[in-house]
Design an enzyme around this catalytic site. Structure first.
Site, PDB file in Angstrom:
ATOM      1  N   LYS A  13       0.851  -1.200   0.000  1.00 30.77           N
ATOM      2  CA  LYS A  13       0.000   0.000   0.000  1.00 30.77           C
ATOM      3  C   LYS A  13       0.886   1.248   0.000  1.00 30.77           C
ATOM      4  CE  LYS A  13      -4.076  -1.692   2.582  1.00 30.77           C
ATOM      5  NZ  LYS A  13      -4.894  -1.432   3.794  1.00 30.77           N
ATOM      6  N   ASP A  70      -8.718   1.205   4.313  1.00 34.96           N
ATOM      7  CA  ASP A  70      -9.256  -0.138   4.536  1.00 34.96           C
ATOM      8  C   ASP A  70      -9.820  -0.584   3.202  1.00 34.96           C
ATOM      9  OD1 ASP A  70      -9.544  -2.221   6.541  1.00 34.96           O
ATOM     10  OD2 ASP A  70     -11.676  -2.099   6.044  1.00 34.96           O
TER      11      ASP A  70
HETATM   12  P1  ITT Z   1      -3.234  -2.297   6.952  1.00 35.21           P
HETATM   13  O1  ITT Z   1      -4.534  -2.601   7.680  1.00 35.21           O
HETATM   14  O2  ITT Z   1      -2.063  -2.221   7.880  1.00 35.21           O
HETATM   15  O3  ITT Z   1      -3.331  -1.109   6.050  1.00 35.21           O
HETATM   16  P2  ITT Z   1      -3.843  -4.764   5.527  1.00 35.21           P
HETATM   17  O4  ITT Z   1      -3.183  -5.478   4.389  1.00 35.21           O
HETATM   18  O5  ITT Z   1      -4.220  -5.608   6.722  1.00 35.21           O
HETATM   19  O6  ITT Z   1      -2.895  -3.547   5.966  1.00 35.21           O
HETATM   20  P3  ITT Z   1      -6.652  -4.247   5.075  1.00 35.21           P
HETATM   21  O7  ITT Z   1      -7.081  -4.611   6.452  1.00 35.21           O
HETATM   22  O8  ITT Z   1      -7.252  -3.021   4.438  1.00 35.21           O
HETATM   23  O9  ITT Z   1      -5.089  -4.003   4.982  1.00 35.21           O
HETATM   24  O10 ITT Z   1      -6.894  -5.517   4.150  1.00 35.21           O
HETATM   25  C1  ITT Z   1      -6.868  -5.357   2.787  1.00 35.21           C
HETATM   26  C2  ITT Z   1      -6.741  -6.725   2.132  1.00 35.21           C
HETATM   27  O11 ITT Z   1      -7.567  -6.720   0.947  1.00 35.21           O
HETATM   28  C3  ITT Z   1      -5.320  -6.958   1.664  1.00 35.21           C
HETATM   29  O12 ITT Z   1      -4.539  -7.594   2.647  1.00 35.21           O
HETATM   30  C4  ITT Z   1      -5.540  -7.810   0.417  1.00 35.21           C
HETATM   31  O13 ITT Z   1      -5.774  -9.148   0.787  1.00 35.21           O
HETATM   32  C5  ITT Z   1      -6.839  -7.210  -0.147  1.00 35.21           C
HETATM   33  N1  ITT Z   1      -6.536  -6.076  -1.040  1.00 35.21           N
HETATM   34  C6  ITT Z   1      -6.727  -4.736  -0.794  1.00 35.21           C
HETATM   35  N2  ITT Z   1      -6.265  -4.003  -1.809  1.00 35.21           N
HETATM   36  C7  ITT Z   1      -5.751  -4.861  -2.693  1.00 35.21           C
HETATM   37  C8  ITT Z   1      -5.114  -4.705  -3.931  1.00 35.21           C
HETATM   38  O14 ITT Z   1      -4.845  -3.507  -4.442  1.00 35.21           O
HETATM   39  N3  ITT Z   1      -4.731  -5.799  -4.589  1.00 35.21           N
HETATM   40  C9  ITT Z   1      -4.965  -7.021  -4.088  1.00 35.21           C
HETATM   41  N4  ITT Z   1      -5.526  -7.269  -2.916  1.00 35.21           N
HETATM   42  C10 ITT Z   1      -5.932  -6.190  -2.213  1.00 35.21           C
END
Ligand code: ITT
Length: 192
Positions: A13, A70
């Site tokens: 991210k 998120d």
């Molecule tokens: P933070 O909460 O620390 O930001 P995280 O990876 O746990 O990190 P989220 O709780 O927002 O973030 O979960 C998002 C999930 O959704 C991520 O781990 C991926 O599995 C999926 N995801 C989100 N954006 C994505 C993308 O651009 N490409 C592929 N998968 C994505």
């Protein structure tokens, strides 16, 4: 210019924020720049609630204005799952992809979308959110090495390649994260 803190533990991210925010002239610090941040429990029931929880937690702990993302994958045939549980759907990216493909075996309706909600929060507790999505379909087997998460099984509308096969610059111009940050541009600029 004031810098915002990007409240995420996800390196992918951070890379995407850097590319997408470059033309906005919005600069940000990463958790590493401030000695790390605690990752709060994502106890909300919507992307908005969880994004606010993450941004507020980082803003309160650091004393800086912060933003968080998120995000997740909503699959129509699975009633919107994995949705806000996307990062908790299994223990690794490959296991999460396997689970989705197993649940979609013999399912014709492959329609899905990535959703991203960006929240900005101040140490005093004020907050704002903006949402972005990108529509597409889930294919039968993973393709490509780029991106992260569910990218190898998601083909955005208008393309034949997955997000993991497309150049990062293409993903970062059409993705849910790009659309959420574009929708948040006015807020980001007024907070930074
Ligand atoms: P933070 O909460 O620390 O930001 P995280 O990876 O746990 O990190 P989220 O709780 O927002 O973030 O979960 C998002 C999930 O959704 C991520 O781990 C991926 O599995 C999926 N995801 C989100 N954006 C994505 C993308 O651009 N490409 C592929 N998968 C994505």
């Amino acid at each position: 210019m004031k810098k915002l803190l990007a409240a995420t533990g996800n390196e992918h991210k951070i890379c995407e924020f850097r590319t997408i925010l470059e033309p906005f002239g919005v600069e940000f610090l990463t958790p590493a720049d401030v000695g790390g941040i605690l990752e709060p429990e994502e106890s909300g029931s919507t992307f908005e609630e969880n994004a606010i929880i993450k941004a507020l937690s980082a803003a309160t702990a650091s004393g800086m204005d912060a933003f968080a993302d998120d995000s997740g994958l909503e699959i129509d045939a699975l009633d919107g799952a994995p949705g806000i549980f996307s990062s908790r759907y299994a223990d690794s990216d490959s296991a999460r992809i396997e689970r989705v493909l197993r649940e979609l075996r013999d399912v014709d309706n492959r329609r899905a979308r990535f959703v991203c909600v960006v929240a900005l929060a101040s140490p005093a507790g004020s907050h704002e959110t903006a949402r972005g999505t990108v529509e597409g379909v889930i294919i039968d087997a993973p393709r490509g090495d780029g991106g992260f998460g569910y990218d190898p099984i998601f083909v955005p509308d208008g393309y034949n390649a997955t997000f993991a096969e497309l150049p990062a610059a293409v993903k970062d111009s059409i993705s849910h994260r790009a659309n959420a940050l574009k929708a948040a541009r006015r807020i980001l600029e007024s907070w930074s």
